[in-house]
Design an enzyme around this catalytic site. Sequence first.
Site: not given
Length: 1239
Positions: A211, A213, A325, A462
Amino acid sequence: MKKYMAVWGALFFCVICLSLYLMLETLNTSPARYNDIDAESVLNFEKKIDGIEEDIKRNQEIINQIKSAVKDVSKGDEESLGKLQNILNSQNQKLQANKDQLDKLQNADTGKKTTRLKEQHGANVVQMEQPKGQKTAGAPLRKEVSVADNMCSWTESPMKKPDIEMEQVMKQLPFDNPDGGAWKQGWKVEYVANHWNAGNKLNVFVVPHSHNDPGWVKTYDRYYEDQTRHIFNNMLSKLEQYPNLKFMYAEISFFHIWWNEINEDRRKRVKKLIDAGRLEIITGGWVMNDEANTHYFAMLDQLLEGHQWLDGTLGVKPTAGWAIDPFGHTPTMAYLLRRSGLNNMLIQRVHYAVKKYLAKNRNLEFMWRQTWDHDGNTDMFCHMMPFYSYDVPHTCGPEPAVCCQFDFRRLPGSSYSCPWKIPPQAISDANVAQRANMIIDQWKKKATLYRSNSLFAPLGDDFRYDKEDEWDLQYINYQKLFEYINSHPELGVQAQFGTLSDYFNSIYKEFDTKPGQKPDPIKTLTGDFYTYADKDDHYWSGYFTSRPFQKNLDRVMESHLRAAEILFSLATATARRKGHLNLPQTVFMDKMIQARRNLGLFQHHDGITGTAKDFVVVDYGNRLLKSLQDTKLIIKECATYLTLDTKTEYSFSENAPWFNVDETRVAHDLLPEKSVIQLGEETDGTPRYTIFTHLQDYLIRREAIHTANRKLMVLTKFPFVSEILSREGHSRSRPVMFYNSFAQSREQVVKIYVSCADVIVKNQQGVSVLSQVEPYWDEENTISKTKFKVSFRLTVPALGIVRYTVQRVAANSNSMNVPVSVLIFNSDNSATLQSHPFSIAKAMGSDITLENPYLKATFAGSNGLLKSVVTKENGVEHSTKLEFVTYGTKPHSGDRSGAYLFLPDGPARPYTSQSPPVVNIIQGPIVSEVHVYFELVTHVVRLYNSSGIDGISLDMQNIVDITTQRNVEIAVRIHTDVQNKDNEFYTDLNGFQMQKHTTYDKLTVQGNVYPMPTMAFIEDDKHRFSILSANSLGFSNLKPGMMDVFLDRRLNQDDSRGLGQGVTDSKQTPSRFKLLLENRHKGTYNKDRATNFASLLGHQTSLQLIHPVFVIPAHNKHSSSFPRQSDFSPMHSELPCDVHLLNLRTMQNKDDGPDRLVPKSTAAMFFHRLGIDCGFPNKGLMCKGASGEVVLSGMFNEILTNVAQQVSLTLMYEEQELDTTELLDLEPMEIASFVVTLQ
Ligand SMILES: [Zn+2]
């Protein structure tokens, strides 16, 4: 007409004569001043005469005589004074003769044209008096627009009932939060020992993912440099090294950077992995967007940007959505993915009690249906993850202490560990049987929560897989487990690495269903998944409001991007058609693509949510600001090009542009500064408008008029005088363009900023329009002498541009420009009481009433806040008491309010300032305003006197400044008399649709706060009160009739969700709303319907708020004369009222190709047919009916749309070629998309 001309000519003449005469009088009587005034005054006279010369040829000779005499006087020739005197004397007789004519005109005049304050005796109520006797004053509303019967019957007919309605689930759930044991928020899960066996295996897909961001505790670029690039590099080498391994990835904002860095050989190898199904791109959006605060325009735009890149560059069309998320989930996302051609989706962050409820009934997988869907064709297969998080401890099964042991990145010696204190063990021959049984137990427990024999077991977190050894550790250990499990059929499990699509396809296969169709045992569900709580009463309702400054900037950027896209498409099509090369298309295309991507980036679930670190917020802010400036540039340049009579005259010059942007932002986090149009020279003390002054003095002396306001009176009596004066050539007229980005005409009030108060505003035909001049307060008590606001009404055609001019005129010489009256309450300062040309008075008292033809709004004199509104159509007075309230933060230990969480210390407290706030009441014929200055909020409410829809609602603007506060949340609260039953209310989802909610005591205050991206309303059988917002904010309806909108929050601590800081980078933050009170047609109220819609008026008011008319003023640097321009009206047949042109987006070439910045001749055209509640009147609109019918070929005047293809929403799939002459009948609520060739 002849007679008028005669008077006009004579008057010209008189004006000149009188001026000179009186000037000479001055010269004669005070010779000491001669030297002070001679040179300049004479020069001015000469200039004026030069200007007038053209108009009055008949008097040419006399003018020459006068000019000659004036020149001689200026040289000091005494004799010439006598000569002048003679000329003037003879003309004076003519003037006498003309006086009769003047008197006649005077008598013919009707009524007053100014608006002034009237203080009523006794009640001390201040009312805005309606100007009478002129057609501009009353601004009667446009008559009602009819909505097609098929729309009304569609919205009134019952929707297809789903198996599960989230609204009912929320009603049933106790929200009692019992301790579930190992699965804290669930229960002790058990399964039948032999349910899965050699003949009935559980098919497990272990799915590695990472993941990423695009900005959170690091910036987007920093993340890429530090982690994401390594993840991709490792991904390529490790997938090649381990043929059984698979991987999936979502965020294209990162992926495209890497793609542009790698060589052709590596690109081929990546494509090979994708083709083999070993690397799956999921969702394929630019980011994994937030779903609460985002508007569907931007959600779709970032999806388009990602899908276009993927399809064009890799030939990849994602089939599965992946949203692990975002903090709560919206059905709008399901709709967008469905219509983009995806078959399935996955969501994760849903209230733990809702997850438990759905899990109990094995409904964590469902067909997600839109509440407004009549036949189930929006159904989207959705998988909801069951547990607390998407990390490995919470994804293999219900017991995190066990699952953590199967995250081999956490093996002893690693920087990661298991918080449950039981570390993983490397799989060996010695322990494989025991470890396999452990994980199988978890998988089987998890499988009992679903209906199929397929199991999804994610393996990631993450920024995982950034180190090579993680790939090795996860692969080697899992592969050993798989080999053991798969060679022991008695375990009843088949396990392998897989992707999300492998999992969904396994289900489709199991139920013998085509991908995208409903697998037989799967139920249907409608509704949304707000408000999210991850544990206890930790509701994530803070982020609906966190960093509201940036939420506002986002929406400003969105409206600019959309406006620029449409205008750019029209301009490039025009240039192409005409063969012009002077429009810098590649420069603009480059900026456009960057703008799409910068907006897309900010839709990320730590961007628009306001949940990133301070310096990351700065990074997003700078990107948005850059693209905001770029889109403003594109808008003004394309508007210039499109309005030029001779388009070959256009040239793009950043240094000497003809037009300016409407406002500038010095920094991304500062409020914008409006551009001020400089008119003429600034006052230098020289009496510039002596002709007028002398005419006036003459008339007064002759007792032609008796009034206190003589100057204004002269011009009121003789409007043509201002016409004459405006032609004097003293002040250049400056053009201002206004661009309407709607595909419907609109009429509304606009405001421009100018450098002087005395102006004349004219339309394209040179006709002056009624305007209102307002003071600009430099500070609370100081009126600017160089900045004034001028408001006027205008009409702009669909997608059109109108060009007005504004010009400085002699003081008070334009009766069509009315200075406002100002009343100041609660102020000790008298410094501003006299300020030309405004009438300013101090006042004390109780109530203040502002009124237009539609509404009467009453405000408390004590604090200037709204008290009630009368809808004049039925004369009913509605209580609308407005106040500001604040919340503190829960004091005790444990998590406290932060960027994500709202954990208040109790009910809201009314916000009161130490002393009564200064209140300014500003009244004029175009708009009246109440300004209230609190310490923490500057609050403005406006009432427009307009025939357009802006005349039907109250406009509320706030600037909140809580930078000096600690742990405070501030909201505006309106107590209405709407009796919304059962505390039911509606907020919108993504500006796309309405969602019903109910306020429950069982949820605590923070659990009753919902996202409000564009609107919220409450209603009863008689009326509906809507708050329409310019940007996303939190909303609640804690008691019937009461509406709270959160405006800002400042929180001094972290809320333990990983951000590691509070929210203390507060700014002066703007917010803007429309308050709309609608009276329902009798018998149209149906409380029990599954969904609801805004009225047509509600929709259009919201759209106008979000997409204002763009103001494009002349650039002050540009001093030479402007080229000839004409109003631009491109639409041959504008769209019906209920069809919103969502975008007209020029297609770009392949991202990595040499011609990447050359715009294509095709554009994607998106129409959204709004869903409408027909129970309300729809006045004030200019559009033609609401039929949902469009014909592509006849849309534009000059631009041809000969070829069109109906396509999926993100253009990945071609649906059908269209006959563009055919009538398109758009379905209510649907977004239809086409690729059209613009020629
Ligand atoms: Zn994230």
